[in-house]
Scaffold this motif. Structure first.
Motif, mmCIF file in Angstrom:
data_model
loop_
_atom_site.group_PDB
_atom_site.id
_atom_site.type_symbol
_atom_site.label_atom_id
_atom_site.label_comp_id
_atom_site.label_asym_id
_atom_site.label_seq_id
_atom_site.Cartn_x
_atom_site.Cartn_y
_atom_site.Cartn_z
ATOM 1 N N MET A 19 0.983 -1.195 0.194
ATOM 2 C CA MET A 19 0.315 -0.417 -0.315
ATOM 3 C C MET A 19 0.901 1.253 -0.378
ATOM 4 S SD MET A 19 -2.829 1.304 2.915
ATOM 5 C CE MET A 19 -4.076 -0.879 2.890
ATOM 6 N N THR A 20 0.457 2.267 -0.978
ATOM 7 C CA THR A 20 1.454 3.103 -0.771
ATOM 8 C C THR A 20 0.951 3.869 -0.061
ATOM 9 O OG1 THR A 20 -0.063 4.769 -2.149
ATOM 10 C CG2 THR A 20 1.100 2.981 -2.497
ATOM 11 N N ILE A 21 2.058 5.644 0.571
ATOM 12 C CA ILE A 21 1.760 6.279 1.544
ATOM 13 C C ILE A 21 0.519 7.073 1.302
ATOM 14 C CG2 ILE A 21 2.377 8.587 2.399
ATOM 15 C CD1 ILE A 21 5.454 7.000 2.737
ATOM 16 N N PRO A 22 0.161 7.823 0.236
ATOM 17 C CA PRO A 22 -1.057 8.185 0.250
ATOM 18 C C PRO A 22 -2.299 7.908 1.043
ATOM 19 C CG PRO A 22 -0.074 8.378 -2.196
ATOM 20 C CD PRO A 22 1.359 6.985 -1.094
ATOM 21 N N GLU A 23 -2.050 5.942 -0.155
ATOM 22 C CA GLU A 23 -3.081 4.788 0.136
ATOM 23 C C GLU A 23 -3.624 5.116 2.029
ATOM 24 O OE1 GLU A 23 -5.739 3.518 -1.228
ATOM 25 O OE2 GLU A 23 -5.030 4.347 -3.268
ATOM 26 N N HIS A 24 -2.279 4.501 3.170
ATOM 27 C CA HIS A 24 -2.032 4.456 4.006
ATOM 28 C C HIS A 24 -3.154 6.330 4.756
ATOM 29 C CE1 HIS A 24 -0.055 1.057 4.900
ATOM 30 N NE2 HIS A 24 0.458 1.359 4.036
ATOM 31 N N ILE A 81 -11.989 13.840 1.000
ATOM 32 C CA ILE A 81 -11.160 13.536 1.322
ATOM 33 C C ILE A 81 -11.055 12.393 0.145
ATOM 34 C CG2 ILE A 81 -8.776 12.500 2.411
ATOM 35 C CD1 ILE A 81 -9.794 14.133 4.837
ATOM 36 N N PHE A 82 -10.599 13.181 -1.174
ATOM 37 C CA PHE A 82 -10.485 11.729 -2.160
ATOM 38 C C PHE A 82 -9.834 11.424 -1.981
ATOM 39 C CE2 PHE A 82 -13.343 15.182 -3.203
ATOM 40 C CZ PHE A 82 -14.002 14.924 -3.407
ATOM 41 N N LYS A 83 -9.997 9.687 -1.978
ATOM 42 C CA LYS A 83 -8.339 8.834 -2.680
ATOM 43 C C LYS A 83 -7.418 9.210 -3.678
ATOM 44 C CE LYS A 83 -8.776 3.836 -4.207
ATOM 45 N NZ LYS A 83 -7.924 3.691 -4.579
ATOM 46 N N PRO A 84 -6.848 8.892 -3.050
ATOM 47 C CA PRO A 84 -5.361 9.577 -4.393
ATOM 48 C C PRO A 84 -4.850 8.635 -5.219
ATOM 49 C CG PRO A 84 -4.641 8.422 -2.191
ATOM 50 C CD PRO A 84 -6.309 8.439 -1.850
ATOM 51 N N THR A 85 -5.088 7.853 -4.804
ATOM 52 C CA THR A 85 -4.455 7.084 -6.530
ATOM 53 C C THR A 85 -5.749 5.112 -6.457
ATOM 54 O OG1 THR A 85 -3.167 5.215 -5.006
ATOM 55 C CG2 THR A 85 -2.358 7.187 -5.240
ATOM 56 N N GLY A 86 -4.909 4.401 -7.852
ATOM 57 C CA GLY A 86 -5.696 3.365 -9.055
ATOM 58 C C GLY A 86 -7.723 3.681 -8.628
#
Length: 100
Positions: free
Chosen positions: A1-6, A63-68
């Protein structure tokens, strides 16, 4: 999991905690996050989800999902503003506590 996802998981954890605190059960009145990687709290990019954790030290609003899949479409909506301060722990680790 990426930092933005965390970071998004931190926000959804706070939201989950708020839903549990509806009087149906007894819960703690604080949300705690502990990190051991500098990019959670410091970096060159302070856009999007990073601004909450690297610049404003507060989470609020949508707060929007940042990736994927669902990037910039799926979101978490917080109805209040939750301020926090990154605290040094040890060995490069930091934590914050949001009182609810």
């Amino acid at each position: 999991m990426t930092i933005p996802e965390h970071l998004l998981v931190f926000c959804s954890g706070l939201l989950s905690h708020l839903y549990w605190d509806t009087g149906m059960c007894e819960v703690f009145d604080a949300y705690v996050a502990l990190v051991s990687d500098r990019p959670f709290y410091e970096g060159r990019n302070n856009e999007g989800i990073y601004r909450f954790f690297r610049e404003e030290y507060s989470v609020y609003g949508c707060i929007f999902k940042p990736t994927g899949v669902g990037k910039n479409k799926d979101s978490i909506a917080l109805t209040s503003r939750y301020d926090f301060i990154w605290q040094d722990l040890s060995d490069g680790r930091k934590y914050y506590i949001i009182e609810i």
